[in-house]
Scaffold this active site. Structure first.
Site, PDB file in Angstrom:
ATOM      1  N   LYS A 146      34.748-126.835 -14.168  1.00  0.00           N
ATOM      2  CA  LYS A 146      36.088-126.455 -13.729  1.00  0.00           C
ATOM      3  C   LYS A 146      35.993-125.459 -12.564  1.00  0.00           C
ATOM      4  CE  LYS A 146      36.334-122.878 -17.299  1.00  0.00           C
ATOM      5  NZ  LYS A 146      37.080-122.338 -18.438  1.00  0.00           N
ATOM      6  N   TYR A 174      39.611 -98.125   6.126  1.00  0.00           N
ATOM      7  CA  TYR A 174      40.986 -97.790   5.804  1.00  0.00           C
ATOM      8  C   TYR A 174      41.045 -96.708   4.719  1.00  0.00           C
ATOM      9  CZ  TYR A 174      42.847-101.919   8.238  1.00  0.00           C
ATOM     10  OH  TYR A 174      43.206-102.850   9.177  1.00  0.00           O
ATOM     11  N   MET A 201      40.208-107.103   5.112  1.00  0.00           N
ATOM     12  CA  MET A 201      40.400-108.542   5.021  1.00  0.00           C
ATOM     13  C   MET A 201      39.228-109.325   5.613  1.00  0.00           C
ATOM     14  SD  MET A 201      43.506-110.879   6.520  1.00  0.00           S
ATOM     15  CE  MET A 201      44.748-110.006   5.566  1.00  0.00           C
ATOM     16  N   ARG A 206      44.946-118.554 -27.171  1.00  0.00           N
ATOM     17  CA  ARG A 206      45.249-119.232 -25.914  1.00  0.00           C
ATOM     18  C   ARG A 206      45.693-120.646 -26.288  1.00  0.00           C
ATOM     19  NH1 ARG A 206      40.344-118.305 -21.757  1.00  0.00           N
ATOM     20  NH2 ARG A 206      39.521-119.973 -23.067  1.00  0.00           N
TER      21      ARG A 206
END
Length: 375
Positions: free
Chosen positions: A39, A258, A311, A137
């Site tokens: 998956k 930053y 980013m 779940r």
């Protein structure tokens, strides 16, 4: 020094190591069949190539999350037996049947829809049954086992498999493992003669009591650590190199990145990497003066990430390389044989699963080790 390919980073997936990992787990599982969980794009490695490599190694049963993933495995491995863990999407039974996908049914409405389609077509299409034994779940409730059994006995339908999922298998001594094992035993006793499956990667490694007729390894196949507190025995499969764009000078007292949350305490050499959270490098791997961040491997040494990861860019302190500084265009290993995906995950307060399944960045993907696979 490991140069990158082309003009950007390079993600290398060692299909030979993937195959060796499956074979190693297959030996541990002994009498149980060893499936492969592919998956999330085979944990970020590419579901097409990974499925082919696992099939070549000997895997015949595959687990995916969605029918789209199941169709991708079907295209790659036409003779695969494919279980869809999300179960049956409402109204999608015909798609599953066309693609020969087995839904892992986990609710009474799913069961009723699948059985209705079997009656309509006069065909007992295979499916798995998932019972929740303590993770809350997906899954039939334990109290529904009798209702499920009575419903299928009335039609003469037999599931392909009865399964559940362990909540704490990464902690082998956790008492919940034995509790779930006992509860699962109570479920499968109501479905005599039906194959059972409980163990994921960690459950497979915990003990044969958890193996039953099939084990379902996922993260261990792809080189990740399955069991906490133990040395990881699996071969690394994924290596990520990203390009160094620039070497800059930083003066003592200046800040990096930053938020200005990292202040240089010495005159430093800094490497600017062309890689950031847009490429899958978690922002939690940022380094501040109060908390170390992740690390990368450059020219034979592990170097710390400093300042906030942005980013597109990440800053690494390469001062301790001395005169052996890298040049722009060289590659930095984000994880691989020298910095494991689990070491990087630990530094970011997460798990290897998250890092691997975040591999959707701006880099080329290269498959190696194909020569180790049988024709």
């Amino acid at each position: 020094m490991t140069p990158t390919s082309g003009l950007g980073g390079q993600l290398s997936i060692d299909l030979g190591a993937l195959a060796r990992n499956w074979r190693a787990l297959d030996k541990v599982s002994a009498g149980a069949l060893t499936a492969a969980v592919v998956k999330a794009d085979a944990y970020g490695t590419g579901i097409d190539m990974a499925s082919k490599a696992l099939h070549a190694a000997g895997a015949r049963f595959f687990f995916v999350a969605t029918p789209d993933e199941g169709m991708a495995v079907r295209a790659a491995v036409p003779d695969a037996h494919i279980f869809v863990l999300y179960g049956l999407y409402p109204g999608a039974a015909n798609l599953y049947i066309r693609q020969n996908l087995m839904p892992v049914l986990s609710s009474i409405p799913m069961l009723e829809e699948w059985l209705a389609k079997c009656v309509e077509r006069n065909e007992a299409y295979p499916a798995g049954f998932h019972f929740d034994t303590g993770i809350n779940r997906l899954g039939f409730r334990l109290s529904e086992a009798g209702q499920v059994r009575e419903r299928i006995e009335r039609l003469g339908y037999a599931p392909q498999m009865v399964m559940s999922h362990l909540a704490c298998a990464d902690q082998p001594n956790h008492e919940k493992n034995r509790t779930q094992l006992a509860l699962f035993g109570s479920v499968i006793s109501q479905f005599p003669g039906i194959p059972a499956s409980l163990a994921n990667s960690a459950g497979l490694m915990t003990g044969r009591d958890y193996h039953f007729q099939m084990v379902r390894p996922g993260i261990a196949l792809f080189g990740g650590r399955a069991v906490s507190g133990r040395k990881n025995p699996m071969a690394p499969v994924v290596t990520l190199h990203v390009p160094i764009l620039q070497i800059t000078d930083g003066r003592i007292g200046e800040t990096v990145g930053y938020g200005a949350n990292y202040t240089l305490n010495r005159t430093s050499k800094l490497a600017v990497l062309g890689y950031g959270y847009a490429d899958g490098l978690l922002r939690s791997l940022s380094g501040s003066n109060s908390r170390p961040g992740g690390k990368v491997f450059i020219r034979g040494r592990v170097c710390p990430i400093i300042g906030r990861i942005s980013m597109d860019l990440t800053i690494v302190d390469v001062t301790d390389l001395g005169g052996d500084l890298p040049s722009p265009g060289e590659g930095a290993e984000v994880f691989g044989p020298n910095v494991s995906v689990d070491d990087q995950a630990d530094a970011g307060g997460t798990i290897g699963y998250e890092l691997l399944t975040s591999l959707k960045g701006r880099y080329s993907r290269n498959y190696v080790g194909t020569g180790e696979l049988p024709e």
